[in-house]
Design a protein around this motif. Sequence first.
Motif, PDB file in Angstrom:
ATOM      1  N   GLU A 423       0.838  -1.200   0.000  1.00  0.00           N
ATOM      2  CA  GLU A 423       0.000   0.000   0.000  1.00  0.00           C
ATOM      3  C   GLU A 423       0.878   1.256   0.000  1.00  0.00           C
ATOM      4  OE1 GLU A 423      -3.601   0.625   0.442  1.00  0.00           O
ATOM      5  OE2 GLU A 423      -3.367  -1.276  -0.647  1.00  0.00           O
ATOM      6  N   PHE A 424       0.498   2.249  -0.781  1.00  0.00           N
ATOM      7  CA  PHE A 424       1.198   3.532  -0.784  1.00  0.00           C
ATOM      8  C   PHE A 424       0.656   4.350   0.393  1.00  0.00           C
ATOM      9  CE2 PHE A 424       1.324   8.018  -2.374  1.00  0.00           C
ATOM     10  CZ  PHE A 424       2.689   8.147  -2.514  1.00  0.00           C
ATOM     11  N   ARG A 425       1.461   4.421   1.461  1.00  0.00           N
ATOM     12  CA  ARG A 425       0.988   5.104   2.673  1.00  0.00           C
ATOM     13  C   ARG A 425       2.070   6.059   3.179  1.00  0.00           C
ATOM     14  NH1 ARG A 425      -0.503   0.545   6.690  1.00  0.00           N
ATOM     15  NH2 ARG A 425      -0.154   2.301   8.081  1.00  0.00           N
ATOM     16  N   PRO A 426       2.193   7.243   2.576  1.00  0.00           N
ATOM     17  CA  PRO A 426       3.243   8.193   2.987  1.00  0.00           C
ATOM     18  C   PRO A 426       3.154   8.528   4.475  1.00  0.00           C
ATOM     19  CG  PRO A 426       2.105   8.965   1.023  1.00  0.00           C
ATOM     20  CD  PRO A 426       1.342   7.789   1.507  1.00  0.00           C
ATOM     21  N   GLU A 427       1.944   8.356   5.065  1.00  0.00           N
ATOM     22  CA  GLU A 427       1.760   8.687   6.495  1.00  0.00           C
ATOM     23  C   GLU A 427       2.594   7.790   7.400  1.00  0.00           C
ATOM     24  OE1 GLU A 427      -0.550   8.614   4.242  1.00  0.00           O
ATOM     25  OE2 GLU A 427      -1.259  10.693   4.306  1.00  0.00           O
ATOM     26  N   ARG A 428       3.070   6.664   6.879  1.00  0.00           N
ATOM     27  CA  ARG A 428       3.903   5.802   7.726  1.00  0.00           C
ATOM     28  C   ARG A 428       5.211   6.515   8.088  1.00  0.00           C
ATOM     29  NH1 ARG A 428       3.836   0.740   5.624  1.00  0.00           N
ATOM     30  NH2 ARG A 428       2.912   0.978   3.571  1.00  0.00           N
ATOM     31  N   PHE A 429       5.528   7.573   7.347  1.00  0.00           N
ATOM     32  CA  PHE A 429       6.761   8.313   7.617  1.00  0.00           C
ATOM     33  C   PHE A 429       6.511   9.595   8.400  1.00  0.00           C
ATOM     34  CE2 PHE A 429       8.314   6.096   3.597  1.00  0.00           C
ATOM     35  CZ  PHE A 429       9.038   5.149   4.304  1.00  0.00           C
ATOM     36  N   ASP A 430       5.334   9.708   9.035  1.00  0.00           N
ATOM     37  CA  ASP A 430       5.064  10.890   9.880  1.00  0.00           C
ATOM     38  C   ASP A 430       6.085  10.957  11.014  1.00  0.00           C
ATOM     39  OD1 ASP A 430       2.877  11.733   8.475  1.00  0.00           O
ATOM     40  OD2 ASP A 430       1.381  10.868   9.827  1.00  0.00           O
ATOM     41  N   ASN A 431       6.244  12.129  11.578  1.00  0.00           N
ATOM     42  CA  ASN A 431       7.058  12.335  12.792  1.00  0.00           C
ATOM     43  C   ASN A 431       8.494  11.830  12.694  1.00  0.00           C
ATOM     44  OD1 ASN A 431       4.680  13.314  13.997  1.00  0.00           O
ATOM     45  ND2 ASN A 431       4.051  11.197  14.438  1.00  0.00           N
ATOM     46  N   GLY A 432       9.152  12.142  11.595  1.00  0.00           N
ATOM     47  CA  GLY A 432      10.589  11.839  11.475  1.00  0.00           C
ATOM     48  C   GLY A 432      10.914  10.371  11.316  1.00  0.00           C
ATOM     49  N   ALA A 433       9.925   9.555  10.852  1.00  0.00           N
ATOM     50  CA  ALA A 433      10.177   8.114  10.770  1.00  0.00           C
ATOM     51  C   ALA A 433      11.198   7.760   9.682  1.00  0.00           C
ATOM     52  CB  ALA A 433       8.867   7.369  10.538  1.00  0.00           C
ATOM     53  N   ILE A 434      11.400   8.641   8.691  1.00  0.00           N
ATOM     54  CA  ILE A 434      12.360   8.311   7.622  1.00  0.00           C
ATOM     55  C   ILE A 434      13.738   8.094   8.244  1.00  0.00           C
ATOM     56  CG2 ILE A 434      13.593   9.227   5.583  1.00  0.00           C
ATOM     57  CD1 ILE A 434      10.923  10.618   4.823  1.00  0.00           C
ATOM     58  N   SER A 435      14.135   9.074   9.072  1.00  0.00           N
ATOM     59  CA  SER A 435      15.483   8.955   9.638  1.00  0.00           C
ATOM     60  C   SER A 435      15.567   7.811  10.660  1.00  0.00           C
ATOM     61  CB  SER A 435      15.886  10.324  10.189  1.00  0.00           C
ATOM     62  OG  SER A 435      16.218  10.267  11.490  1.00  0.00           O
ATOM     63  N   GLU A 436      14.488   7.623  11.400  1.00  0.00           N
ATOM     64  CA  GLU A 436      14.503   6.552  12.413  1.00  0.00           C
ATOM     65  C   GLU A 436      14.587   5.169  11.746  1.00  0.00           C
ATOM     66  OE1 GLU A 436      12.388   3.715  15.057  1.00  0.00           O
ATOM     67  OE2 GLU A 436      11.139   5.003  13.817  1.00  0.00           O
ATOM     68  N   LEU A 437      13.808   4.963  10.674  1.00  0.00           N
ATOM     69  CA  LEU A 437      13.827   3.663   9.988  1.00  0.00           C
ATOM     70  C   LEU A 437      15.148   3.439   9.245  1.00  0.00           C
ATOM     71  CD1 LEU A 437      10.139   3.797   8.818  1.00  0.00           C
ATOM     72  CD2 LEU A 437      11.122   1.856  10.029  1.00  0.00           C
ATOM     73  N   THR A 438      15.763   4.533   8.789  1.00  0.00           N
ATOM     74  CA  THR A 438      17.075   4.399   8.136  1.00  0.00           C
ATOM     75  C   THR A 438      18.104   3.955   9.172  1.00  0.00           C
ATOM     76  OG1 THR A 438      16.460   6.135   6.575  1.00  0.00           O
ATOM     77  CG2 THR A 438      18.799   5.597   6.713  1.00  0.00           C
ATOM     78  N   LYS A 439      18.055   4.586  10.352  1.00  0.00           N
ATOM     79  CA  LYS A 439      19.019   4.204  11.413  1.00  0.00           C
ATOM     80  C   LYS A 439      18.840   2.759  11.846  1.00  0.00           C
ATOM     81  CE  LYS A 439      19.779   8.684  13.465  1.00  0.00           C
ATOM     82  NZ  LYS A 439      18.861   9.572  14.155  1.00  0.00           N
TER      83      LYS A 439
END
Length: 509
Positions: A423-439
């Motif tokens: 599913e295309f759900r950009p909201e999964r990256f709310d609240n700085g999750a991009i950097s947290e999931l990368t780490k």
Amino acid sequence: MWTLIGVLLGIVHVAFAAVYLYLTWFHSYWTKRGLVTAQPLTLLGSYPGLFGGGSSFIEDIGKIYNKYKGKERAVGVFLTRQPQILVLDPQLAHEILVTNFSDFRDTVTSSYVTHSKDYDKYVSRNPFFSAGDEWKKHRVDAGAGLTPNKLKQAYAIWEQTGEQLVSFIQSCIEERGSNIIETRDLCYRYTAQAMGDFIWGIDAGSLTGSAKETSSFQRISTEWVTHAFLGMTRLNRTTIAPIVRRLFRMRFFTQAADDFYLKLTRDAAKLRQSGSGGERSDYLAHLLQLQEKGASLDDMVGHALTVLMDGFETSSAVLYHMLYTLGAYPEQQEKLRSEVLAALDVDKRISYEQLNALPYLDQCVYESMRMTSVIGFLLKICTRPTKIDLGNDRILNVEPGVTVAIPAYHFHHDEAYFPQPDEFRPERFDNGAISELTKRGCLLAFGDGPRICLGMRVGLLSVKMALLRILSQYKIEQTKKLSLSSDSGLGMYLNGDVDLRYTRIELSK
Ligand code: HEM
């Protein structure tokens, strides 16, 4: 007669036995070292798809990943006959890419050009294909022209290309009398136009020429990049007997492409130095500064091709997949459009900093990259003796030269890290999750650590500018569903024509 037949049969048997032994020589390598082995096929190793076995490299990785994930941190596999570690735990991927980077400094792609340095001279200057101290130097030299400050100075190039893109869309619709546009070609056109302008200061003619024709720059660049990407699969196969690389003088870039880009770079540099092209802040200006510090013309061509090769296909693919996906998600498209329109000033412009700071735009782009993963796996080489903690008091000693596969695409599609991954759900990256999931090693859209994508900012700038311009003027809809496959050998791409409907919207600002 019978004696002769007997001798011949004997020779055939010995030859078969020798080939069998050669191909299976290392198959007990991992068991001896205490690493669970995903049973390889005798002749083809763990990735039969490499040899046309009806699957792709990514699919082959997926079968092993799904069988062992959650049970082991890593398993032993074989790239043809070569022992390889397949990482199953994102945290271990993070350790390899970031924390223990010095133990895994080189990429497998760097081993593909050691035999051809003399004649494939431009690819060996690309950081993606270089190793050790040479990698460091190439990365520093090529990267100094891609800093945020340099991109900010060159921002006008993307502003102009973004406007050319929407004018091109409009003229396509008018010329063809249809608002359905094949968007893969559109994105190649846009990226070729931006890259040609940024790297060489030329009008590539891909957005400024006729919609019925493909400019020679775009055509040559597309053929060249496709040839190089498929070269990755060819060279992966030759791991079975690396000597064939030398025997067949295998190379990534064709001589014709080398000649074309050498002439382009030489002519562009001369024109700029003559002063008739005017002062500009772009990559060519950076290359000329390097020349003043001693870089040769070949170095300049090598760096120019680093930006074109690593940025052209990737940025175009991210963009057309993003547009295709938004075409099936009207709610997210509308939310993104609202963000974009609210950010434009009265002249419908936006600054470099503001464009980068739009949160939902960033989330949408990352979500699209997660779904396709244009580079679906990362291949690293152990560069000094080290250990991997396998858990349950098991430690694996890793020898220099052993390769490691990190299955980025499979992390990106694992329910454990990304619920409802299709599913295309950009909201999964709310609240700085991009950097947290990368780490956490789960999100590797650009890789991570000292070898993280060198052109990340250029890629994001290109994709975001195009989205900003298109969404502020057009509503996009899918006209048919497409499947994804990994024929290119590197990542997942849409199959077939990406025909999208572009409907002009009235702007309220
Ligand atoms: C949105 C588009 C892009 C995506 C998704 C992307 C993705 C990636 C990924 C995943 C890697 C890591 C590979 C690895 O660790 O083995 C990488 C490396 C690299 N990328 Fe990109 N890339 C993009 C655009 C660009 C652009 C525009 C450039 C050029 C300016 C570029 C230049 C490079 C280089 C030189 C490396 C190798 C870095 C090194 O080994 O030190 N990329 N890219």
